[in-house]
Design an enzyme around this catalytic site. Structure first.
Site, PDB file in Angstrom:
ATOM      1  N   SER A   1     -20.346  -1.517  -8.544  1.00 25.23           N
ATOM      2  CA  SER A   1     -20.242  -0.914  -9.931  1.00 25.23           C
ATOM      3  C   SER A   1     -19.729  -1.855 -10.942  1.00 25.23           C
ATOM      4  O   SER A   1     -20.329  -2.865 -11.300  1.00 25.23           O
ATOM      5  CB  SER A   1     -19.344   0.198  -9.823  1.00 25.23           C
ATOM      6  OG  SER A   1     -19.406   1.278 -10.715  1.00 25.23           O
TER       7      SER A   1
ATOM      8  N   ASP B   1     -29.780   5.216  -9.992  1.00 25.68           N
ATOM      9  CA  ASP B   1     -28.292   5.193  -9.809  1.00 25.68           C
ATOM     10  C   ASP B   1     -27.476   6.310 -10.273  1.00 25.68           C
ATOM     11  O   ASP B   1     -27.485   6.815 -11.445  1.00 25.68           O
ATOM     12  CB  ASP B   1     -27.660   4.053 -10.476  1.00 25.68           C
ATOM     13  CG  ASP B   1     -26.326   3.719 -10.415  1.00 25.68           C
ATOM     14  OD1 ASP B   1     -25.772   4.329 -10.910  1.00 25.68           O
ATOM     15  OD2 ASP B   1     -25.938   2.623  -9.648  1.00 25.68           O
TER      16      ASP B   1
ATOM     17  N   HIS C   1     -24.944   5.421  -5.375  1.00 32.01           N
ATOM     18  CA  HIS C   1     -24.194   4.281  -6.440  1.00 32.01           C
ATOM     19  C   HIS C   1     -23.118   3.686  -5.314  1.00 32.01           C
ATOM     20  O   HIS C   1     -22.537   4.207  -4.760  1.00 32.01           O
ATOM     21  CB  HIS C   1     -23.430   5.254  -7.409  1.00 32.01           C
ATOM     22  CG  HIS C   1     -22.705   4.177  -8.490  1.00 32.01           C
ATOM     23  ND1 HIS C   1     -23.197   3.356  -9.299  1.00 32.01           N
ATOM     24  CD2 HIS C   1     -21.361   3.742  -8.519  1.00 32.01           C
ATOM     25  CE1 HIS C   1     -22.330   2.658  -9.940  1.00 32.01           C
ATOM     26  NE2 HIS C   1     -21.223   2.972  -9.444  1.00 32.01           N
TER      27      HIS C   1
END
Length: 399
Positions: free
Chosen positions: A173, A269, A336
């Site tokens: 991330s 995502d 994610h």
């Protein structure tokens, strides 16, 4: 009867041991104490931190440095929100389990299990790009992410990384974005003969319009860059040609990266769908709420807009180019971060592209066994996906 009972207990014990292995190992926190004197501190002024599990055997001179994720803060108010959490203070951090790409068991991490494995904690809110000297006494916030990156790397080099033969910078991330922005810097720190690569996971955030036609994420990133003083620490190969705040987006930076890089990302995502395509400000009636929590609850019109987002993502990631040094694993999952979870990194039921798990694709690419450059077909084509389903209470948002 007794022998059957003993056999059952032994089987149960074996299953428990295997489960413990898959869950990974608990690794203590290490503070970079000497960083404070350099002003390389978290948002609250505390020392930065990392977790280190030493390599062994043939991996003794190999290193994975994995950067923690956790969004960003774009103004004083949102940075104060983080200041007293583990995303702004090492005082709130504790030991962590190493799994997935950080797992030390060969059966769960076949190519990197015996490497020196490091997880760098994220406590600055700028993907390690900020550096503002002044500290406002009314809020006592320190914007020093770039200094933290340098201080942690300096300590790891002293611990043996200066002798690295193989090394990977990775992250999830916001940590994946860190990996992209600092990829060439990381390589420059290591011996010239070292085999170095970068593996950003769920860090390829794209500059797309939201469903209302607004530029929410571009404006948000501009706030991050401005608040943290990030401009001078963004790659100059980009900032010399683009507006500097745009260089926080991978699509404007990636084509200039000279270090081998492998992008792991979901085409749908979940964080990007929830915060770039459909941020709260673009959906005041909350008509996307159920869809954002569970992709199977999306209407045909919503899915159509998500397919359009996937097309934009494919265009944005195409700047990576096609060569053996550039890898892509872009699955059509609603997910994610997939490298640090054992379930998605390397298990019998992990997501696959071209009959290949993420772990095998990354390992084959890094060691030059087989190039890997695959973008999945449209949702819901991939039955191996582990699509996230969110609860209302943990519905993620931007901070």
């Amino acid at each position: 009867m007794e022998s059957a009972r003993i056999s059952q207990l032994l089987n149960l014990l074996v299953c428990m041991l295997l489960l413990l292995k898959a869950q990974g190992s608990l690794v203590p926190l290490t503070l970079v104490e000497n960083a404070v004197s350099k002003g390389a501190v978290c948002l609250d002024g505390s020392a930065p931190a990392y977790h280190f599990d030493k390599g062994f055997g043939e991996g003794i001179n190999n290193w994975i440095v994995h950067i923690e994720g956790g969004g960003w803060c774009s103004d004083v108010e949102s940075c104060l929100y983080r200041k007293d959490t583990s995303l702004g203070s090492s005082k709130q951090m504790g030991e962590l389990y190493f799994t997935g790409i950080l797992n030390k068991e060969q059966e769960y991490n076949p190519d990197f299990y015996n490497w020196n494995r490091v997880k760098v904690r994220y406590c600055d809110g700028s993907s390690f790009t900020g550096d503002v000297e002044e500290v406002d006494p009314t809020n006592n916030l320190y914007f020093r992410g770039a200094r933290i990156f340098s201080a942690v790397m300096e300590e790891l080099l002293a611990k043996g990384m200066k002798k690295a033969e193989n090394a990977i910078l990775s992250g999830c991330s916001a940590g994946g974005l860190t990996t992209i922005l600092h990829c060439d810097r990381f390589k420059d720190l290591l011996p010239s003969g070292a085999n170095v690569g970068c593996v950003p996971d769920a860090g390829y955030f794209i500059n797309a319009k939201d469903v209302s036609g607004g530029h929410f994420i571009q404006e948000f990133y501009s706030g991050v860059v401005s608040t943290h003083g990030s401009e001078k620490n963004l790659p100059t190969s980009c900032s010399s040609k683009q507006r500097r705040e745009l260089c926080f987006f991978p699509e404007y930076v990636s084509s200039y990266i000279s270090t081998p890089i492998f992008i792991v990302n979901a085409a749908y995502d979940s964080w990007q769908i929830q915060n770039i395509l459909v941020p709260g400000s673009a959906d005041p009636s909350d008509s996307w709420k159920l869809c954002k929590l569970d992709i199977t609850k999306c209407s045909s019109d919503q899915l159509s807009k998500m397919q359009g987002f996937k097309s934009e993502f494919e265009k944005a990631v195409s700047v990576i180019g096609i060569s053996p040094s550039k890898g892509l694993f872009i699955d059509s999952c609603y997910a994610h971060c997939q490298t640090e979870s054992q379930e998605t990194w390397f298990q019998t039921h992990s997501p696959q592209l071209a009959n290949t798990t993420i772990a095998k694709a990354v390992g084959d690419w890094f060691y030059g066994r087989t190039p890997f450059h695959h973008i999945d077909c449209d949702y819901p084509c991939n039955p191996t996906c582990q699509n996230r389903v969110f609860d209302l209470k943990d519905h993620p948002g931007i901070h």
